[in-house]
Design a protein around this motif. Structure first.
Motif, PDB file in Angstrom:
ATOM      1  N   PRO A 116       0.911  -1.364   0.126  1.00  9.16           N
ATOM      2  CA  PRO A 116       0.063  -0.130   0.330  1.00  9.16           C
ATOM      3  C   PRO A 116       0.895   1.318   0.036  1.00  9.16           C
ATOM      4  O   PRO A 116       2.184   1.310   0.426  1.00  9.16           O
ATOM      5  N   THR A 117       0.292   2.305  -0.401  1.00  8.54           N
ATOM      6  CA  THR A 117       0.731   3.677  -0.480  1.00  8.54           C
ATOM      7  C   THR A 117       0.329   4.443   0.734  1.00  8.54           C
ATOM      8  O   THR A 117      -0.650   4.337   1.295  1.00  8.54           O
ATOM      9  N   CYS A 118       1.266   5.107   1.554  1.00  8.39           N
ATOM     10  CA  CYS A 118       0.947   5.759   2.649  1.00  8.39           C
ATOM     11  C   CYS A 118       1.063   7.322   2.390  1.00  8.39           C
ATOM     12  O   CYS A 118       1.811   7.872   1.667  1.00  8.39           O
ATOM     13  N   ASP A 134       5.813   2.354   6.887  1.00  6.96           N
ATOM     14  CA  ASP A 134       6.999   1.723   7.718  1.00  6.96           C
ATOM     15  C   ASP A 134       6.655   0.365   8.461  1.00  6.96           C
ATOM     16  O   ASP A 134       5.957   0.178   9.293  1.00  6.96           O
ATOM     17  N   PRO A 135       7.120  -0.886   7.716  1.00  7.89           N
ATOM     18  CA  PRO A 135       6.598  -2.060   8.174  1.00  7.89           C
ATOM     19  C   PRO A 135       7.001  -2.462   9.477  1.00  7.89           C
ATOM     20  O   PRO A 135       6.410  -3.291  10.111  1.00  7.89           O
ATOM     21  N   LYS A 136       7.717  -1.467  10.162  1.00  5.27           N
ATOM     22  CA  LYS A 136       8.018  -1.663  11.751  1.00  5.27           C
ATOM     23  C   LYS A 136       6.918  -1.317  12.511  1.00  5.27           C
ATOM     24  O   LYS A 136       6.838  -1.995  13.547  1.00  5.27           O
ATOM     25  N   VAL A 137       6.247  -0.433  12.111  1.00  5.05           N
ATOM     26  CA  VAL A 137       5.137   0.110  12.877  1.00  5.05           C
ATOM     27  C   VAL A 137       3.733   0.172  12.441  1.00  5.05           C
ATOM     28  O   VAL A 137       2.797   0.416  13.070  1.00  5.05           O
ATOM     29  N   ASP A 138       3.740  -0.067  10.877  1.00  5.66           N
ATOM     30  CA  ASP A 138       2.504  -0.204  10.301  1.00  5.66           C
ATOM     31  C   ASP A 138       1.859  -1.489  10.099  1.00  5.66           C
ATOM     32  O   ASP A 138       2.781  -2.329   9.955  1.00  5.66           O
ATOM     33  N   GLN A 139       0.644  -1.749  10.326  1.00  8.79           N
ATOM     34  CA  GLN A 139       0.265  -3.185  10.458  1.00  8.79           C
ATOM     35  C   GLN A 139      -0.986  -3.544   9.849  1.00  8.79           C
ATOM     36  O   GLN A 139      -2.077  -2.512   9.865  1.00  8.79           O
ATOM     37  N   LEU A 140      -1.288  -4.398   9.068  1.00  8.91           N
ATOM     38  CA  LEU A 140      -2.609  -4.801   8.572  1.00  8.91           C
ATOM     39  C   LEU A 140      -3.327  -5.393   9.574  1.00  8.91           C
ATOM     40  O   LEU A 140      -3.112  -6.453  10.300  1.00  8.91           O
TER      41      LEU A 140
END
Length: 328
Positions: free
Chosen positions: A164-166, A194-200
């Motif tokens: 995804p685009t943030c 930021d895959p470290k703090v962004d979550q699905l």
């Protein structure tokens, strides 16, 4: 003189062929179905409609949300003509924004999303848009949540959940539409995920959404809200007393504080319970699951009763009985 005008307006309103029954204002049914007309494209993406009502309890204002034609619409402006009728302009929403508050609650709101890459991002010192960096203008209702959206808050605006685009908030204009509830016009600029703090995250409805800077509930120093006594709040189910075969019917629960009438939907855990000896399709929606859509497709069930209940724990705290009716 005014009485005669009221009678004339009411008479013509009753004869209007463009009244729409399956419509909701801020999740609640109209007392008198509104007139909806003048639908048109205002750009290549968004629709615009004019909505007219005559009942004082159906008055519309800037920032209201309308559910009509399987779409959600945002009120841009409205006016009352000598208190005889109210007329408003609504624009079609095309995205549902998700975020998480400081207590860990996942919230959402419908927005009008317009690509504004050719305009200034709103950040000081940046006179030009960086090549390849997209930016959008998001219009939404101004409320306690949206008025505080500010840098560096981020959202995901993308149907592609795999990559995804943030976007990051760069400007929150909440003064240009400062009447009625008002609007927030928020400029967001493309920024990396930021895959470290962004979550699905999977919602109770089964929908999967990306939450930027996801964290567990109550990570701050605030104390959890103690359980409320049943006598401290009022629970009410709004909606028609009839479900017509083949036509989806929405019902909304409100849970308000007995003392100050403030909403407790986010703090009181509740569930829907449908009691009927026939097949009823059920779909939940709303930020807290406060809206349920019921559909009966079997004509042989006409005349049967359906009990719609709200449960808190194992207790029924509100109940509404409706009848399955013919489509005519």
């Amino acid at each position: 003189m005014m009485y005669e005008k009221e009678r004339q307006v009411s008479f013509l309103y009753d004869l209007a062929p463009d009244r729409e029954d399956v419509t909701f204002l801020n999740g609640n049914p109209f007392k008198k179905s509104p007139r909806i007309f003048g639908r048109k494209f205002i750009d290549k993406t968004h629709h615009e409609i004019t909505v007219e009502t005559i009942d004082k309890s159906d008055r519309m204002e800037c920032g209201d949300y309308l559910e009509y034609d399987n779409m959600v619409w945002l009120c841009l402006n409205s006016f009352s003509f000598h208190n005889l009728y109210c007329r408003a302009t609504f624009m079609s929403c095309d995205w549902k924004l998700f975020w998480q508050d400081k207590n860990g609650n996942i919230k959402s709101i419908y927005v009008v999303d317009q690509n504004s890459t050719q305009y200034n991002s709103g950040e000081s010192g940046n006179q030009y848009v960086t090549l390849g960096a997209a930016q959008h203008m998001l219009r939404m209702q101004c409320n306690d949540d949206t008025v505080v959206f500010d840098t560096p808050q981020r959202f995901v605006l993308d149907k592609n959940i795999k990559n995804p685009t943030c976007y990051k908030v760069t400007q929150n204009d909440n003064s240009s539409y400062n009447y009625g509830k008002g609007l927030c016009c928020i400029t967001v600029l493309e920024t990396p995920l930021d895959p470290k703090v962004d979550q699905l995250v999977k919602l109770p409805t089964g929908e999967q959404v990306w939450i930027c800077n996801y964290h567990s509930s109550n990570t701050d120093d605030t104390q959890p809200t103690p359980p409320l006594d049943h006598d401290s709040y009022i629970v009410d189910i709004s909606g028609s007393t009839k479900i017509r075969v083949g036509i989806p019917k929405k019902y909304t629960v409100s849970i308000v504080n007995h003392d100050n009438n403030s909403s407790l939907l986010s703090s009181v855990p509740f569930s829907w319970n449908i009691v009927c000896d026939c097949e009823v399709e059920k779909t939940l929606s709303g930020e807290h699951g406060e809206i349920i859509t019921l559909t009966v497709n079997d004509e042989s069930q006409i005349g049967k009763k359906v009990d719609i209940q709200i449960l808190i724990g194992n207790s029924v705290v509100s109940e509404k009985q409706v009848t399955i009716a013919d489509i005519l």
